[in-house]
Design a protein around this motif. Structure first.
Motif, mmCIF file in Angstrom:
data_model
loop_
_atom_site.group_PDB
_atom_site.id
_atom_site.type_symbol
_atom_site.label_atom_id
_atom_site.label_comp_id
_atom_site.label_asym_id
_atom_site.label_seq_id
_atom_site.Cartn_x
_atom_site.Cartn_y
_atom_site.Cartn_z
ATOM 1 N N PRO A 54 1.089 2.108 -2.595
ATOM 2 C CA PRO A 54 0.059 1.668 -3.544
ATOM 3 C C PRO A 54 0.157 0.176 -3.848
ATOM 4 N N TYR A 55 1.256 -0.443 -3.425
ATOM 5 C CA TYR A 55 1.504 -1.854 -3.719
ATOM 6 C C TYR A 55 1.240 -2.704 -2.474
ATOM 7 N N ALA A 56 0.835 -3.953 -2.714
ATOM 8 C CA ALA A 56 0.680 -4.903 -1.618
ATOM 9 C C ALA A 56 2.001 -5.544 -1.244
ATOM 10 N N HIS A 57 2.912 -5.626 -2.184
ATOM 11 C CA HIS A 57 4.213 -6.256 -1.933
ATOM 12 C C HIS A 57 5.213 -5.640 -2.900
ATOM 13 N N ALA A 58 6.186 -4.932 -2.356
ATOM 14 C CA ALA A 58 7.187 -4.300 -3.223
ATOM 15 C C ALA A 58 8.395 -3.918 -2.390
ATOM 16 N N ARG A 59 9.567 -4.002 -3.027
ATOM 17 C CA ARG A 59 10.782 -3.564 -2.364
ATOM 18 C C ARG A 59 10.954 -2.057 -2.577
ATOM 19 N N ILE A 60 11.382 -1.375 -1.507
ATOM 20 C CA ILE A 60 11.612 0.059 -1.601
ATOM 21 C C ILE A 60 13.038 0.291 -2.082
ATOM 22 N N LYS A 106 10.880 -3.050 2.596
ATOM 23 C CA LYS A 106 9.834 -3.243 1.589
ATOM 24 C C LYS A 106 8.470 -3.017 2.213
ATOM 25 N N VAL A 107 7.467 -2.868 1.359
ATOM 26 C CA VAL A 107 6.092 -2.755 1.835
ATOM 27 C C VAL A 107 5.445 -4.130 1.736
ATOM 28 N N ARG A 108 4.545 -4.415 2.696
ATOM 29 C CA ARG A 108 3.994 -5.761 2.794
ATOM 30 C C ARG A 108 2.462 -5.803 2.699
ATOM 31 N N PHE A 109 1.828 -4.654 2.550
ATOM 32 C CA PHE A 109 0.396 -4.627 2.245
ATOM 33 C C PHE A 109 0.055 -3.262 1.654
ATOM 34 N N GLN A 110 -0.979 -3.260 0.826
ATOM 35 C CA GLN A 110 -1.396 -1.988 0.242
ATOM 36 C C GLN A 110 -1.921 -1.082 1.352
ATOM 37 N N GLY A 111 -1.410 0.129 1.381
ATOM 38 C CA GLY A 111 -1.793 1.049 2.445
ATOM 39 C C GLY A 111 -0.801 1.109 3.584
ATOM 40 N N GLN A 112 0.297 0.310 3.495
ATOM 41 C CA GLN A 112 1.294 0.365 4.565
ATOM 42 C C GLN A 112 1.939 1.748 4.619
ATOM 43 N N GLU A 113 2.288 2.176 5.813
ATOM 44 C CA GLU A 113 2.852 3.490 6.060
ATOM 45 C C GLU A 113 4.293 3.564 5.562
ATOM 46 N N VAL A 114 4.596 4.593 4.747
ATOM 47 C CA VAL A 114 5.926 4.745 4.167
ATOM 48 C C VAL A 114 6.608 6.028 4.647
ATOM 49 N N ALA A 115 5.857 7.111 4.769
ATOM 50 C CA ALA A 115 6.432 8.381 5.221
ATOM 51 C C ALA A 115 5.362 9.177 5.959
ATOM 52 N N GLU A 290 -8.222 5.195 4.662
ATOM 53 C CA GLU A 290 -7.092 4.723 5.455
ATOM 54 C C GLU A 290 -7.555 3.777 6.550
ATOM 55 N N ASN A 291 -8.663 4.119 7.178
ATOM 56 C CA ASN A 291 -9.178 3.272 8.255
ATOM 57 C C ASN A 291 -9.543 1.891 7.732
ATOM 58 N N LEU A 292 -10.203 1.845 6.587
ATOM 59 C CA LEU A 292 -10.629 0.558 6.045
ATOM 60 C C LEU A 292 -9.459 -0.244 5.491
ATOM 61 N N MET A 293 -8.460 0.424 4.946
ATOM 62 C CA MET A 293 -7.357 -0.282 4.288
ATOM 63 C C MET A 293 -6.286 -0.774 5.257
ATOM 64 N N SER A 294 -6.007 0.004 6.309
ATOM 65 C CA SER A 294 -4.775 -0.260 7.050
ATOM 66 C C SER A 294 -4.945 -0.526 8.532
ATOM 67 N N THR A 364 0.072 -12.998 5.189
ATOM 68 C CA THR A 364 -0.292 -12.699 3.806
ATOM 69 C C THR A 364 -0.046 -11.210 3.574
ATOM 70 N N ASN A 365 -0.145 -10.786 2.313
ATOM 71 C CA ASN A 365 0.039 -9.370 1.985
ATOM 72 C C ASN A 365 -1.261 -8.599 2.133
ATOM 73 N N LYS A 366 -1.777 -8.626 3.343
ATOM 74 C CA LYS A 366 -2.953 -7.850 3.710
ATOM 75 C C LYS A 366 -2.628 -7.071 4.978
ATOM 76 N N ALA A 367 -3.466 -6.098 5.298
ATOM 77 C CA ALA A 367 -3.243 -5.319 6.513
ATOM 78 C C ALA A 367 -3.215 -6.243 7.722
#
Length: 800
Positions: A54-60, A106-115, A290-294, A364-367
């Motif tokens: 849900p975050y554009a930039h965050a440490r896991i 960490k995650v680097r854009f909103q919508g990045q794959e985590v699991a 998902e298609n539009l975001m990532s 940048t922190n975009k897809a």
């Protein structure tokens, strides 16, 4: 609907025997019998879903999958830690960068794959996502490319050794010193800052994949929505360490690609891992958000351009500085040696003395991405830049934009023409093409009408303003030759295989892959023209790596320029083999035979002849052929294009603008395209229609927007708007034909031309209507209204 007007050659509609033909593939599509990815059901197939950030930039901080794994229908939960244990945590991008398959650090854009969850059905897989507990430590996002270069900006790719900033590359083209000298002696110089905003291909069908690993044979079969099946096979082999001959990629019918389906997405890799872990086929299909975001975006260029000219309107040079936003991972689908793609054509269609350009790429922190979306690797941005600069110059100096273009276009006698950046345009008659567009639009009458309507508006007798916009473009398509262009070390050449059966029916196997362009019809027509057999008797096979020769796929409008050339070359090889068989049948020397469509006959005696069908049967019979000559009629080829092909076009757009609301209506659009020899004019018209609609969308409504926290603001079609038939006029099409001198059939390609040429024409028309020098796309009603604030086009009009 389109008006079929403007053919400038007697045989322009049906050159070389080609002509209109209904698409062979439409019979199944119109009856709902197409076979798309989501139509495929394999025995025992499981379903997958992806948990996204849900975050554009965050440490896991942590990922707890315990509850999800306890779900009764869940078969596997895959995290980055799982993949790291298999050596699959990272994968190469198309630009030699590396991208996390599933985020670990960490995650680097909103919508990045985590699991990644694999379950018995898609609903259980989606439900289980909510059971995964991820603790994030939010970080400051960077969503502005200009901010990304600040010394104190957060470093996005701190996973890369030694990375201390967000800089990716610097690239330049042209001669800086020569350009500076030209600008120093110019009489007039105009400049403009402009943004080509981030847009999305938004195909009808989203991306997806079905992976099936056979534990007995060790063969991996992947059904996937890809435009480049063979490239995918090679990348899977490199990433997973599987033998390439044990991997089969099948790309079924695709509901649009537009560059969005060139690269490999993490969901594809996870589906493969899921199949390996569970021992069952695993299907993953993303939803629209998902298609539009990532998935891969396009454009996102900040451009500063300067144009120099003499006082009598001779354009001398262009100077450009670009800042390119490549998102969180550099995954741009473009040739390895060209980090800024083919932006070299920023000089456009004009005869310039000098030009220079620099491009800087940033994270940048975009897809991630930067696909060849309906353009050949950044040409859309380059054409938009030069066409806006030419219009700005005309506006600043009070010159007519049509006359300025006509006086500076490259002339027919100058071809082949080498641009100031070193690219060789193959052929064209640019003044004729522009002249035809102006004639079909009745440009002089349009200007008179505009003056009359402006006068009526100023008298308070009209409610709308009328604008006329022009653009002229040169495309560079048919990515190759391979010595200059590759992706991940794979050269951009395409293969073709052709076999004519004893009964005269043929099968053509190609490495390209259709996403709706009509390959099954067009390529059958190419072979039919070369061999003189009916297109209905030719089957075109594509999209299956076990059934087709190696090639780099379909994007950058390379279908006809490269694979079409391969089809013609391989058909000519078969025809020459048929010549030897025919000579044996007619008991003459092969040199004594002449070819007329479908038959060989003895020179001077047309009655002594044999047809291709008869030759095919004889080639498989007991006919005694010359020593060393094999029977059968088949051949293969690998076509490595000697150069790109360079289609061109001239567009005239007429709009009406309501100053009170900023609403824009495209009233007329005249498009004259020169794509060389046209194989099937009906297919060309369809390609142009779609590209023009695409251009209207980009000019007036499409934008991938983000707030300061990096939240994606266009994750549905309620927010990311696309044009419909309501926004499109009745297109008026014309054509000129200048064959490519190096292409086997003189074709240049047209699939992306209209998307390249239409946005600047629409923008130029809107700004012409409202009397504003520049405003950035998309020119939504709000943007048009804002652009007009403080400008009064009649004394009683107040917009505050």
């Amino acid at each position: 609907m389109s008006a079929e007007i403007g053919s400038t050659t007697a045989a322009a509609t049906t050159p070389r025997g080609y002509g209109p033909m209904r698409r062979k593939e439409d019979a199944r599509f119109l009856r709902g019998k197409g076979r798309y990815l989501d139509d495929i059901r394999l025995p025992g197939m499981l379903h997958a879903a992806i948990l996204r950030s849900p975050y554009a930039h965050a440490r896991i901080v942590s990922i707890d999958t315990t509850a999800a794994e306890a779900h009764p229908k869940v078969r596997a939960v895959i995290t980055g830690e799982t993949l790291a244990g298999l050596g699959l945590a990272w994968m190469p991008t198309l630009s030699h960068d590396v991208q996390a398959v599933l985020a670990t650090d960490k995650v680097r854009f909103q919508g990045q794959e985590v699991a990644f969850v694999v379950a018995e059905d898609r609903y259980a897989a989606r439900d289980a996502l909510a059971l995964i507990d991820v603790e994030y430590e939010p970080l400051t996002p960077v969503v502005d490319a200009r901010r990304a270069l600040d010394p104190d900006a957060p470093v996005i790719r701190d996973d890369l050794t030694g990375r201390t900033d967000n800089h990716i590359f610097d690239w330049e083209a042209g001669d800086a010193a020569a350009t500076d000298e030209v600008f120093a002696r110019a009489d007039v110089v105009s400049s403009c800052d402009m943004v080509y905003p981030r847009t999305h291909p938004a195909p009808m069908e989203t991306c997806g994949s079905i992976a099936s690993m056979d534990p007995v044979t060790g063969k991996l079969t992947v059904y996937t929505t890809t435009q480049a099946p063979h490239a995918h096979r090679t990348v899977y082999a490199l990433v997973a360490g599987l033998p390439e001959h044990k991997i089969q990629i099948i790309s079924p019918d695709i509901g649009g690609g537009f560059g969005n389906k060139v690269g490999i997405y993490p969901g594809y890799v996870c589906a493969v891992v899921g199949s390996i872990i569970t021992g069952a086929p695993v299907k993953w299909v993303e939803d629209r958000s998902e298609n539009l975001m990532s998935t891969s975006f396009a454009r996102d260029y900040h451009m500063h351009g300067e144009i120099a000219a003499t006082k009598d309107g001779r354009i001398l040079g262009v100077r450009v500085t670009v800042l390119a936003d490549h998102g969180a991972f550099n995954g741009t689908a473009q040739p390895s040696k060209l980090p800024a793609g083919l932006f070299h054509v920023f000089t456009g269609s004009y005869d310039l003395q000098a030009a220079h350009c620099t491009v800087t790429g940033v994270y940048t922190n975009k897809a991630p991405g930067g696909v060849a979306y309906a353009c050949s690797f950044r040409i859309t941005e380059a054409v938009y830049l030069i066409e806006r600069l030419v219009t700005v110059l005309a506006t600043d100096q009070g010159w007519d934009p049509a006359e300025l273009r006509m006086n500076n276009l490259i002339r027919a006698e100058q071809f082949p023409y080498t641009t100031p950046t070193g690219w060789e345009y193959d052929s064209g008659d640019y003044p004729k093409t522009l002249g035809l567009a102006l004639q079909l639009a009745d440009y002089a009458q349009l200007r008179r009408e505009q003056a009359a309507r402006r006068a009526a508006y100023e008298r308070g007798e009209a409610d709308e303003l009328m604008g006329i916009g022009l653009s002229f473009f040169t495309e560079a398509v048919g990515a190759g030759p391979r010595k200059h262009m590759d992706i991940l070390g794979l050269g951009m050449a395409d293969g073709a295989e052709l076999r004519v059966h004893p009964t005269g029916k043929a099968v053509l196997r190609l490495s390209c892959k259709s996403q709706g362009q009509g390959h099954e019809t067009t390529f059958a027509q190419i072979v039919a023209e070369e061999l003189g057999i009916s297109p209905d008797d030719i089957e075109v096979v594509q999209g299956d790596t076990d059934q087709t020769p190696f090639g780099l796929g379909t994007y950058g409008s390379r279908s006809t320029p490269v694979s079409g050339a391969a089809a013609a070359v391989v058909a000519r090889k078969v025809r020459e083999r048929a010549r030897i068989v025919a000579a044996t049948m007619l008991e003459v020397s092969p040199a004594d035979l002449e070819w007329s469509k479908g038959r060989f006959h003895v020179t001077g005696d047309p009655s002594a002849s044999t047809s291709m069908t008869e030759i095919a049967m004889a080639a498989h019979s007991d006919l005694e052929l010359p020593e060393g000559v094999e029977g059968h009629l088949d051949a293969t080829c690998v076509y490595n294009p000697p150069n790109l092909t360079y289609p061109c076009g001239a567009y005239v757009c007429v709009v009406d603008v309501d100053p009170g609301t900023g609403q824009v209506k495209v009233r007329r659009f005249v498009a004259v395209d020169d794509c060389g020899v046209r194989i099937n004019p009906m297919v060309v018209q369809g390609q142009v229609h779609g590209g023009l609609a695409d251009g209207i969308g980009m000019a007036l409504m499409e934008v991938m927007a983000f707030d300061t926290d990096g939240n994606h603001l266009g994750a549905s079609f309620m927010d990311y708007l696309l044009p419909t038939a309501v926004e499109c006029p009745s297109w008026e099409l014309g054509e000129t034909v200048t064959p490519s001198p190096h292409h086997p059939i003189g074709a240049k390609g047209v699939g992306e031309s209209a998307t390249v040429g239409s946005p600047p024409a629409v923008v130029n028309a809107v700004l012409d209507a409202i009397g504003v020098r520049h405003a950035d796309m998309p020119l939504t009603p709000a943007q048009v209204w804002r652009a007009m604030q403080g400008r009064s086009l009649r004394t009683d009009l107040a917009i505050g």
